[in-house]
Scaffold this active site. Structure first.
Site, short mmCIF file in Angstrom:
data_model
loop_
_atom_site.label_atom_id
_atom_site.label_comp_id
_atom_site.label_asym_id
_atom_site.label_seq_id
_atom_site.Cartn_x
_atom_site.Cartn_y
_atom_site.Cartn_z
N LYS A 93 -28.48 -27.91 24.92
CA LYS A 93 -27.59 -28.92 25.50
C LYS A 93 -28.31 -29.72 26.59
CE LYS A 93 -24.48 -25.78 26.52
NZ LYS A 93 -25.15 -24.64 25.86
N THR A 94 -28.92 -29.01 27.53
CA THR A 94 -29.64 -29.68 28.61
C THR A 94 -30.77 -30.52 28.03
OG1 THR A 94 -29.12 -27.82 30.06
CG2 THR A 94 -30.89 -29.30 30.77
N ARG A 141 -33.76 -20.71 22.86
CA ARG A 141 -34.21 -20.05 24.10
C ARG A 141 -34.66 -18.63 23.82
NH1 ARG A 141 -30.07 -20.80 27.97
NH2 ARG A 141 -31.25 -22.59 28.73
N THR A 180 -20.24 -24.26 27.88
CA THR A 180 -20.18 -23.24 26.84
C THR A 180 -18.73 -22.99 26.46
OG1 THR A 180 -20.19 -21.65 28.65
CG2 THR A 180 -22.27 -22.02 27.52
N ASP A 213 -23.97 -29.69 34.39
CA ASP A 213 -23.96 -28.49 33.57
C ASP A 213 -22.73 -27.65 33.91
OD1 ASP A 213 -24.97 -26.86 31.64
OD2 ASP A 213 -26.80 -26.32 32.72
N1 LIG Z 1 -33.87 -28.58 19.28
C1 LIG Z 1 -34.82 -27.91 19.95
N2 LIG Z 1 -36.10 -27.96 19.55
C2 LIG Z 1 -37.05 -27.28 20.21
N3 LIG Z 1 -36.83 -26.51 21.29
C3 LIG Z 1 -35.57 -26.43 21.75
C4 LIG Z 1 -34.50 -27.13 21.11
N4 LIG Z 1 -33.38 -26.87 21.77
C5 LIG Z 1 -33.69 -26.05 22.77
N5 LIG Z 1 -35.03 -25.77 22.78
C6 LIG Z 1 -35.71 -24.86 23.69
O1 LIG Z 1 -34.77 -23.92 24.18
C7 LIG Z 1 -34.72 -23.95 25.59
C8 LIG Z 1 -33.28 -23.89 26.03
O2 LIG Z 1 -32.63 -25.11 25.78
P1 LIG Z 1 -31.54 -25.72 26.79
O3 LIG Z 1 -31.45 -27.16 26.52
O4 LIG Z 1 -31.86 -25.31 28.18
O5 LIG Z 1 -30.22 -24.96 26.28
P2 LIG Z 1 -28.74 -25.02 26.87
O6 LIG Z 1 -28.73 -26.10 27.92
O7 LIG Z 1 -27.88 -25.33 25.70
O8 LIG Z 1 -28.45 -23.66 27.42
C9 LIG Z 1 -35.44 -25.22 26.03
O9 LIG Z 1 -36.25 -25.00 27.12
C10 LIG Z 1 -36.30 -25.60 24.85
O10 LIG Z 1 -37.60 -25.13 25.05
MG LIG Z 2 -28.48 -25.84 29.93
#
Ligand SMILES: Nc1ncnc2c1ncn2[C@@H]1O[C@H](COP(=O)(O)OP(=O)(O)O)[C@@H](O)[C@H]1O
Ligand SMILES: [Mg+2]
Length: 392
Positions: free
Chosen positions: A120-121, A273, A214, A165
């Site tokens: 998401k981030t 992740r 989430t 977030d």
């Molecule tokens: N579509 C994607 N392709 C490659 N790596 C990804 C992808 N989505 C997430 N990641 C990896 O996973 C990690 C976590 O993603 P993040 O955006 O922080 O998740 P969320 O914000 O949903 O918890 C990131 O640091 C990145 O390295």
């Molecule tokens: Mg995040």
């Protein structure tokens, strides 16, 4: 794109309920007046040492970000082209971007929801990059007082992206300031106190708010209604996770073959992740016990050593499935009953555990309740026993 963060980038906070036993990670106080450039240094292999705290299966499979994972920033794809999987989402975003560009307007406010660690981030930052926008990043619990959010809002220039977030955790006062800000680009400020108090409005530039959560169900409807787009992120397919692992290996100069990547992908709970985290543990193992190359055998041996289940099940998943078998003959069982016997709250089961078990086909939802599948029975080692009532 500039990434400007009020705090340790992307510190995620444990879901209520899931980690009740662990010390809550307190959000850092924000400094809304002076968003600063986030530290995007690339970690050197030597720095991995501090991530090497003894961790096994349960910890490794937590989808929430671990503050010790310094490398996460450097692994984040910067553009949508680099962003693997989520094809439907990317398609929608491509249209949104093209339309906004054609009209020469900032993007409409967007909300991303889905389990932790799915990107998401990352997608929010990539979106800002595509638009050539500055990206300001904060998290709802850090926006404690009206001053915190006001500090961001007044600094935003036309087209800037403000990323919040865990937006379901916004304090009420902050949320109420956001309504006119999102809708009319107006900040209502109360001056003075008591009877002499009066409200002044300040015009804001046309910015884009991107929220991530989430728990989309925990958002109030006035807030939800102010987003032009609400998009869900889904778990990744095994082949997408393989690509993610191969990409990480390339970025970290590690030799790996597709079978090695597949072994890591299969145990990653559909979550990038976790895939990246498991990859790093396997890489350590390959360096110490082997010649550094990650093959299927090396990956399997390493992950077994760290007690990572071959399908990425964690302790609670196993407990849930086992209880279903042993106490309810495999189901069907209602959500409330399942919550009662596992000691988890129903929402946590529904939002955290079930999605992955449904995704890998270990659980099915029927009109009468949850039912375990033959694949799950095989995984748990029940196949050798006499058939359960459900299957006889
Ligand atoms: N579509 C994607 N392709 C490659 N790596 C990804 C992808 N989505 C997430 N990641 C990896 O996973 C990690 C976590 O993603 P993040 O955006 O922080 O998740 P969320 O914000 O949903 O918890 C990131 O640091 C990145 O390295
Ligand atoms: Mg995040």
């Amino acid at each position: 794109m500039a990434i400007i963060s009020s705090q340790d980038a992307d510190a995620e906070h444990p879901k209520e309920g899931r980690k009740a036993g662990k010390a809550a990670r307190e959000p850092l106080k924000s400094n809304p007046g002076f968003p600063h450039q986030s530290n995007q240094s690339i970690s050197l292999p030597g720095e991995l040492a501090e991530e090497n705290a003894p961790k096994t299966g349960a910890d490794l499979l937590q989808p929430e970000a671990d503050p010790a994972e310094k490398q996460e920033e450097s692994l984040r794809p910067r553009t949508l082209a680099e962003y693997i999987g989520q094809t439907e989402l990317k398609e929608v975003l491509a249209i949104v971007i093209a339309a906004a560009r054609a009209r020469q307007e900032p993007l409409d406010h967007l909300l991303f929801y889905g389990p932790p660690g799915l990107g998401k981030t990352t997608v929010a930052a990539a979106l800002a990059a595509e638009m050539g926008s500055r990206f300001y990043m904060t998290t709802a619990p850090a926006l404690e007082s009206p001053r915190d959010i006001a500090g961001y809002l007044v600094r935003l220039k036309r087209g800037d992206v403000l990323f919040i977030d865990e937006i379901h955790r916004l304090p009420k006062v902050t949320e109420e300031l956001l309504y006119p800000a999102m809708e009319d680009f107006r900040l209502d400020i109360t001056l003075g106190k008591g009877r002499s108090a009066r409200i002044t409005s300040l015009a804001l530039e046309r910015f884009t708010l991107i929220g991530a959560t989430t728990r989309v169900g925990a958002l109030t409807s006035p807030l939800r209604d102010r987003f032009g787009q609400i998009q869900r992120l889904r778990f990744y397919e095994p082949d997408e996770l393989v690509q993610i692992v191969l990409r990480t290996a390339r970025l970290l100069n590690t030799s790996i073959d597709p079978e090695g990547a597949a072994e890591i992908a299969r145990r990653s709970r559909g979550t990038p992740r976790i895939a990246n985290r498991l990859f790093k543990r396997v890489r350590d193992y390959a360096q110490v016990r082997g010649d550094g190359h990650i093959s299927q055998a090396v990956a399997a041996a390493a992950l077994e050593l760290f007690h990572v289940d071959p399908m990425g099940l964690d302790w609670t998943d196993r407990k849930l499935l086992t209880l279903l078998v042993e106490q309810f003959g495999g189901g069907p069982v209602g959500l409330e009953t399942m919550a009662a016997v596992t000691g988890e709250d129903p929402q946590t089961i529904e939002e955290v555990y079930e999605p992955y078990l449904l995704q890998i086909g270990y659980l099915q939802r029927t009109a009468r309740g949850r039912v375990i599948t033959p694949a799950a029975l095989r995984h748990l080692g029940y196949e050798a026993q006499s058939p359960l009532p459900l299957w006889s």
